[in-house]
Design an enzyme around this catalytic site. Structure first.
Site, short mmCIF file in Angstrom:
data_model
loop_
_atom_site.label_atom_id
_atom_site.label_comp_id
_atom_site.label_asym_id
_atom_site.label_seq_id
_atom_site.Cartn_x
_atom_site.Cartn_y
_atom_site.Cartn_z
N THR A 15 -29.46 16.52 72.11
CA THR A 15 -30.53 16.88 72.67
C THR A 15 -30.24 18.44 73.02
N GLY A 16 -29.37 18.88 72.92
CA GLY A 16 -28.93 20.36 73.12
C GLY A 16 -29.37 21.28 72.15
N ASP A 18 -27.70 23.21 69.86
CA ASP A 18 -26.93 23.11 68.47
C ASP A 18 -27.50 21.71 67.67
N ASP A 61 -22.40 7.75 76.63
CA ASP A 61 -22.14 8.95 77.58
C ASP A 61 -20.72 9.19 77.47
N LEU A 83 -20.96 17.60 69.99
CA LEU A 83 -21.36 18.92 70.36
C LEU A 83 -21.70 18.68 72.05
N THR A 130 -14.77 26.97 71.47
CA THR A 130 -15.61 28.03 71.96
C THR A 130 -14.60 29.33 72.04
N GLU A 132 -15.10 31.15 74.37
CA GLU A 132 -14.44 31.15 75.89
C GLU A 132 -13.24 30.81 76.29
N TYR A 158 -14.84 25.70 82.59
CA TYR A 158 -15.36 25.51 80.97
C TYR A 158 -14.50 25.95 80.19
N LYS A 162 -12.38 23.10 77.58
CA LYS A 162 -12.51 23.43 76.19
C LYS A 162 -11.41 23.52 75.56
N HIS A 188 -23.94 31.68 70.17
CA HIS A 188 -25.11 31.58 69.31
C HIS A 188 -26.31 31.09 69.86
P1 NAP Z 1 -26.28 22.63 75.20
O1 NAP Z 1 -27.54 22.95 74.72
O2 NAP Z 1 -26.00 22.85 76.67
O3 NAP Z 1 -26.27 21.01 74.78
C1 NAP Z 1 -25.40 20.23 75.47
C2 NAP Z 1 -25.67 18.84 75.31
O4 NAP Z 1 -24.37 17.91 75.86
C3 NAP Z 1 -26.93 18.02 75.57
O5 NAP Z 1 -27.31 17.39 74.74
C4 NAP Z 1 -26.38 17.20 76.69
O6 NAP Z 1 -27.17 16.37 77.01
C5 NAP Z 1 -25.11 16.87 76.15
N1 NAP Z 1 -24.35 16.11 77.29
C6 NAP Z 1 -23.90 16.65 78.81
N2 NAP Z 1 -23.27 15.91 79.43
C7 NAP Z 1 -23.14 14.68 78.65
C8 NAP Z 1 -22.51 13.56 78.80
N3 NAP Z 1 -21.79 13.05 79.92
N4 NAP Z 1 -22.32 12.49 77.70
C9 NAP Z 1 -22.78 13.04 76.37
N5 NAP Z 1 -23.70 14.11 76.06
C10 NAP Z 1 -23.68 14.98 77.12
O7 NAP Z 1 -25.21 23.29 74.20
P2 NAP Z 1 -25.25 24.03 73.11
O8 NAP Z 1 -25.38 25.34 73.05
O9 NAP Z 1 -25.90 23.04 71.97
O10 NAP Z 1 -23.58 23.87 72.44
C11 NAP Z 1 -23.06 22.67 71.49
C12 NAP Z 1 -21.64 22.47 71.98
O11 NAP Z 1 -21.27 23.80 71.35
C13 NAP Z 1 -21.37 22.56 73.43
O12 NAP Z 1 -20.04 21.64 73.56
C14 NAP Z 1 -20.70 23.98 73.64
O13 NAP Z 1 -20.21 23.95 74.62
C15 NAP Z 1 -20.28 24.33 72.27
N6 NAP Z 1 -20.41 25.91 72.15
C16 NAP Z 1 -21.76 26.44 72.10
C17 NAP Z 1 -21.57 28.05 72.10
C18 NAP Z 1 -23.16 28.54 71.98
O14 NAP Z 1 -23.07 29.65 71.87
N7 NAP Z 1 -24.02 27.72 71.91
C19 NAP Z 1 -20.46 28.44 71.71
C20 NAP Z 1 -19.36 28.03 71.52
C21 NAP Z 1 -19.36 26.54 71.89
P3 NAP Z 1 -28.47 16.23 78.13
O15 NAP Z 1 -29.61 16.94 77.30
O16 NAP Z 1 -28.79 15.07 78.31
O17 NAP Z 1 -27.90 17.26 79.28
O1 G4F Z 2 -25.67 33.21 78.36
P1 G4F Z 2 -24.48 33.21 79.17
O2 G4F Z 2 -24.43 31.91 80.25
O3 G4F Z 2 -23.34 32.59 78.08
P2 G4F Z 2 -21.71 32.52 78.01
O4 G4F Z 2 -21.10 32.59 79.51
O5 G4F Z 2 -21.27 33.71 77.40
O6 G4F Z 2 -21.39 31.09 77.41
C1 G4F Z 2 -21.92 30.69 76.30
O7 G4F Z 2 -21.25 31.09 75.01
C2 G4F Z 2 -20.00 30.54 75.08
C3 G4F Z 2 -19.36 31.03 73.77
O8 G4F Z 2 -18.90 32.16 73.97
C4 G4F Z 2 -20.28 29.02 75.00
F1 G4F Z 2 -19.09 28.28 74.70
C5 G4F Z 2 -20.98 28.49 76.19
O9 G4F Z 2 -21.24 26.95 75.92
C6 G4F Z 2 -22.27 29.13 76.45
O10 G4F Z 2 -23.12 28.74 75.21
O11 G4F Z 2 -23.79 34.35 79.79
C7 G4F Z 2 -23.65 35.58 79.01
C8 G4F Z 2 -23.21 36.69 79.86
C9 G4F Z 2 -22.01 36.41 80.93
O12 G4F Z 2 -21.26 37.46 81.08
C10 G4F Z 2 -22.94 36.28 82.17
O13 G4F Z 2 -22.24 36.63 83.50
O14 G4F Z 2 -24.60 37.06 80.61
C11 G4F Z 2 -24.22 37.46 81.87
N1 G4F Z 2 -25.20 37.06 82.90
C12 G4F Z 2 -25.71 37.91 83.45
N2 G4F Z 2 -26.76 37.56 84.14
C13 G4F Z 2 -25.80 35.77 82.88
C14 G4F Z 2 -26.94 36.25 83.88
N3 G4F Z 2 -25.80 34.89 82.40
C15 G4F Z 2 -26.71 33.75 82.55
N4 G4F Z 2 -26.48 32.57 82.31
N5 G4F Z 2 -27.57 34.04 83.57
C16 G4F Z 2 -27.97 35.31 83.94
O15 G4F Z 2 -28.81 35.50 84.92
#
Ligand code: NAP
Ligand code: G4F
Length: 333
Positions: A15-16, A18, A61, A83, A130, A132, A158, A162, A188
């Protein structure tokens, strides 16, 4: 004539952001797609089923081992994409234990579910690792950006959770010979990004400002830099990792980094505003106890070995996100 067997994939976190892109991508490739949905009454379910009628949802879960074993029995997958996570860095500071349980230990539970149900080791496992984990400080960042050999220094609950997921995935590969890999993905974004993340928060607000529905945006720190790509490009890379002859870990990134100020600048230009400063207020509530300064990735290995390359560039990403939010917000008027 024998027909080729349809492949099956199980996705946690369907549901997220990706999850949606990957379900669509695998469905187009002819896979039967199974997805784990959590919660007694998940509010996202109805909308999800309407958009992805072809996905077989399984209630489970990541913190419940038996539910994951059950999901393996039901889906009998060829590939598992993990994911699911508590994925918001700021939220992880406020809920560190939950983050450790879901984002960290959940990986172990998923790996164990595979190990216990797949003695022949046929299942291929992808772990959503990630950038991170690197922490974004100057001292460990090579000039060309973080690659697969860079030193880790996570800066949030986080990132720490990870890192456990990354190492336990590697450990199961080395201990049990499982095809288990990590994609170390840099940020992304896209149309499906949650509005709690900074890019979507900005593009949604910019659209609403343009339409007269909102006056300004409240943000935290604006100087951090991220390597921002398009989520649709990145799920292709995930899939490619599981099609290799040997399991290995890969960085997916654009190789460019931009500040939040840069993102604001391009987003506001899209609605005809050259100076964004009057529209942005800083609020300490959105700042973090520890910040990740600069994320820049080096995707050379993925480009060379997987034949992967991002298609959408930074400006293209911001444009498509603003356009998408203008369309969504216009419908509300
Ligand atoms: P997201 O939109 O926050 O989606 C997270 C998903 O995890 C949601 O479907 C959520 O379900 C599910 N989830 C949360 N708690 C859970 C649990 N207890 N059991 C099963 N599912 C659970 O994240 P995303 O951006 O798609 O990212 C996908 C993955 O890649 C994540 O692991 C993230 O940490 C990692 N990642 C993301 C990025 C990025 O930039 N997007 C970069 C590097 C790594 P609900 O909808 O029910 O809450
Ligand atoms: O959009 P962000 O919350 O993403 P962040 O922290 O980079 O994490 C995302 O990318 C990671 C990969 O590098 C993933 F692993 C992770 O799951 C997630 O998808 O914040 C980006 C930047 C940070 O520096 C934050 O401090 O934006 C800054 N920021 C400034 N104002 C804010 C805000 N972030 C959020 N979320 N909300 C604000 O109002």
């Amino acid at each position: 004539m024998a027909t080729k067997k349809q492949k099956k994939a199980l996705i946690t976190g369907i549901t997220g952001q990706d999850g949606g892109h990957l379900a669509e991508f695998l469905h187009q490739k002819g896979y039967q797609v199974f997805g784990i949905i959590r919660g007694q009454h998940n509010p996202k379910k109805e909308k999800f089923v309407a958009e992805f009628p072809y996905v077989n949802l399984i209630e489970a879960d990541l913190t419940d081992q038996s539910s994951l074993i059950n999901a393996m029995h039901i889906s009998k997958p060829d590939e598992v994409y993990n994911l699911g996570a508590i994925s918001h860095v700021g939220y992880s500071f406020k809920n560190p234990q939950l983050t450790a349980d879901v984002t960290g230990r959940g990986v172990l539970y998923m790996l164990e579910a595979i190990r216990l149900t797949d003695p022949e080791k046929k299942v291929r496992f992808y772990q959503a690792s990630t950038s991170e984990m690197f922490g974004g400080k100057d001292y460990n960042r090579p000039d060309k950006g973080y690659n697969e050999n860079a030193i880790f220094h996570p800066r949030s609950p986080y990132g720490v959770a990870k890192l456990y997921g990354y190492w336990i995935t590697k450990n199961y590969r080395e201990s049990y010979g499982m095809f288990a890999v990590s994609g170390i993905l840099f940020n992304h974004e896209g149309e499906r990004r949650g509005t709690e993340f900074v890019t979507r928060k900005i593009t949604k607000s910019v659209a609403r400002i343009k339409l007269g529905l909102q006056d300004d945006i409240e943000l935290g720190d604006l100087w951090p830099k991220r390597d921002w790509g398009y989520a649709g490009d990145y799920v292709d890379g995930m899939w490619r990792m599981l099609q290799q002859d040997k399991p290995d870990d890969y960085v997916l990134a654009t190789g460019e980094t931009h500040s939040i100020e840069d993102f604001l600048s391009v987003a506001f230009q899209e609605i005809g505003i050259d100076d964004w400063h009057p529209y942005v207020k800083q609020n300490p509530a959105f700042m973090r106890p520890a910040e990740v300064d600069v994320l820049l990735g080096d995707p050379s290995k993925a480009e060379k070995e997987l034949g992967w390359k991002r298609k959408v560039d930074f400006r293209g990403l911001v444009k498509l996100m603003v356009k998408n939010d203008l369309a969504i917000e216009s419908e509300k008027i």
